[in-house]
Design an enzyme around this catalytic site. Structure first.
Site, mmCIF file in Angstrom:
data_model
loop_
_atom_site.group_PDB
_atom_site.id
_atom_site.type_symbol
_atom_site.label_atom_id
_atom_site.label_comp_id
_atom_site.label_asym_id
_atom_site.label_seq_id
_atom_site.Cartn_x
_atom_site.Cartn_y
_atom_site.Cartn_z
ATOM 1 N N GLY B 16 0.821 -1.210 0.000
ATOM 2 C CA GLY B 16 0.000 0.000 0.000
ATOM 3 C C GLY B 16 0.850 1.252 0.000
ATOM 4 C CE1 TYR B 159 -9.051 0.959 8.608
ATOM 5 C CE2 TYR B 159 -9.368 2.024 10.735
ATOM 6 C CZ TYR B 159 -8.586 1.775 9.619
ATOM 7 O OH TYR B 159 -7.342 2.339 9.527
ATOM 8 C CE LYS B 163 -5.963 -0.863 9.793
ATOM 9 N NZ LYS B 163 -4.685 -1.102 9.095
ATOM 10 C CB ILE B 192 -2.438 9.620 10.483
ATOM 11 C CG1 ILE B 192 -2.008 8.833 11.729
ATOM 12 C CG2 ILE B 192 -1.230 9.997 9.626
ATOM 13 C CD1 ILE B 192 -1.083 9.559 12.685
#
Lengths: 79, 251
Positions: B16, B159, B163, B192
């Site tokens: 990625g 999600y 994680k 972020i």
């Protein structure tokens, strides 16, 4: 050295056993030296020796020395 | 120790790598002397970046296109990687997808895609990366988790679950691979500044900012700096850890 000898050497070294013990009928988990942890080291050594990357399914199916030879023929290694 | 060229002589794969955190990591690794293999799904999307990194830093930088969520593609990718290099010292599992949906509106397809890329993709890449590292009896695997994997978050059931899975994957793989001197750690980024957060509403954005004790949004470079530490020999006795890089964020 032909590929059978080469593979036998890889097995003996990775599993730390005598080459004489590496025969077609030698099976995974049949000796204490060939347990799952050793199997991972063996697969890495085979990858390295024959310059291939074994598929995870083949890693799982590699249940004997004889079977290893059969699998390797699919990676253009001739026996 | 000088902060420059911490990775000279090492070969690092970053998944990625075409934008956001992955891109910052691959740039930071190359700037520190690593030969890098940059992965993304879209064919051609990393050609320019790799060319620029090679020119700028005098390292080998190769694109490698495959989708981490597809085991057949991962296998093919590693077979091509083997033609580029026989050595792999660092693997960063950064490729990830995000879809914000409330539980009741989360489609099965979306949930499956998120787990396939974020959690299963991490496993598939580690399977091959660890084997390459095993040859040299050394390596560092760095997985990208998230602060929401620890605390959870509204609209991120899939999600955050994926994680959280990355944390379990990291801790278990660390135990398995320690004997081969392969370290496995994870970074749990906070808030972020990447494309992923730009999908947030203004109100949500402010709410997040207010929760960060250090008072600023994190940058991809903040994460890349932690990845650099984990990739380098400075962290040679650290494994099985989840490192929060979040500016003291509380959620």
């Amino acid at each position: 050295m032909d590929n059978t000898e080469k593979l036998r050497e890889v097995f003996a070294e990775a599993l730390q056993i005598d080459q004489g013990k590496v025969v077609d009928s030698l099976e995974y988990n049949s000796i204490p030296e060939w347990d799952s942890v050793a199997h991972m080291a063996l697969v890495a050594a085979i990858d390295d020796a024959f310059d291939i990357m074994l598929d995870t399914d083949d890693v799982i199916d590699m249940s004997s020395f004889g079977e290893a030879k059969k699998i390797l023929t699919r990676y253009d290694v001739e026996f | 120790m000088s902060n420059s060229k911490m990775l000279t002589g090492k070969v690092a794969l970053v998944t990625g790598a075409n934008r956001g955190i992955g891109r910052a990591i691959v740039e930071t690794f190359a700037a520190n002397g690593a030969n890098v293999i940059a992965n993304a799904r879209t064919e051609g999307s990393l050609d320019d970046l790799c060319g620029a990194l090679a020119r700028e830093h005098g390292v080998q930088a190769e694109p490698l296109y495959f989708d981490v969520s597809d085991p057949a593609q991962v296998k093919g990718g590693f077979q091509r990687l083997l033609k580029i290099t026989k050595q792999l010292d660092v693997a960063v599992n950064n490729a990830g997808v995000l879809d914000n949906s409330l539980l009741g509106m989360l489609s099965a397809k979306s949930a499956q895609d998120i787990f396939a890329t974020n959690a299963l993709g991490t496993i598939y890449v580690m399977q091959y990366a660890a084997r390459l590292m095993m040859k040299h009896k050394q390596g560092s695997i760095i997985n990208l988790s998230s602060i929401v994997g620890v605390f959870g978050n509204e609209g991120q059931v899939a999600y955050s679950g994926s994680k959280a899975a990355v944390m379990g994957i990291t801790r278990s793989a660390a135990k398995e691979l320690a004997a081969s001197n392969i370290r496995v750690n994870a970074i749990a980024p906070g808030f972020i500044d990447t494309d992923m957060v730009r999908t947030l509403s203004e109100e949500k954005f402010k709410e997040r900012m207010d929760s960060i004790k250090m008072g600023r949004i994190g940058t991809p470079q903040d994460i890349a700096d932690c990845a650099l530490f984990l990739a380098s020999d400075l962290s040679k006795y650290i494994t099985g850890q989840i490192i929060g890089v979040d500016g003291g964020m509380l959620i």
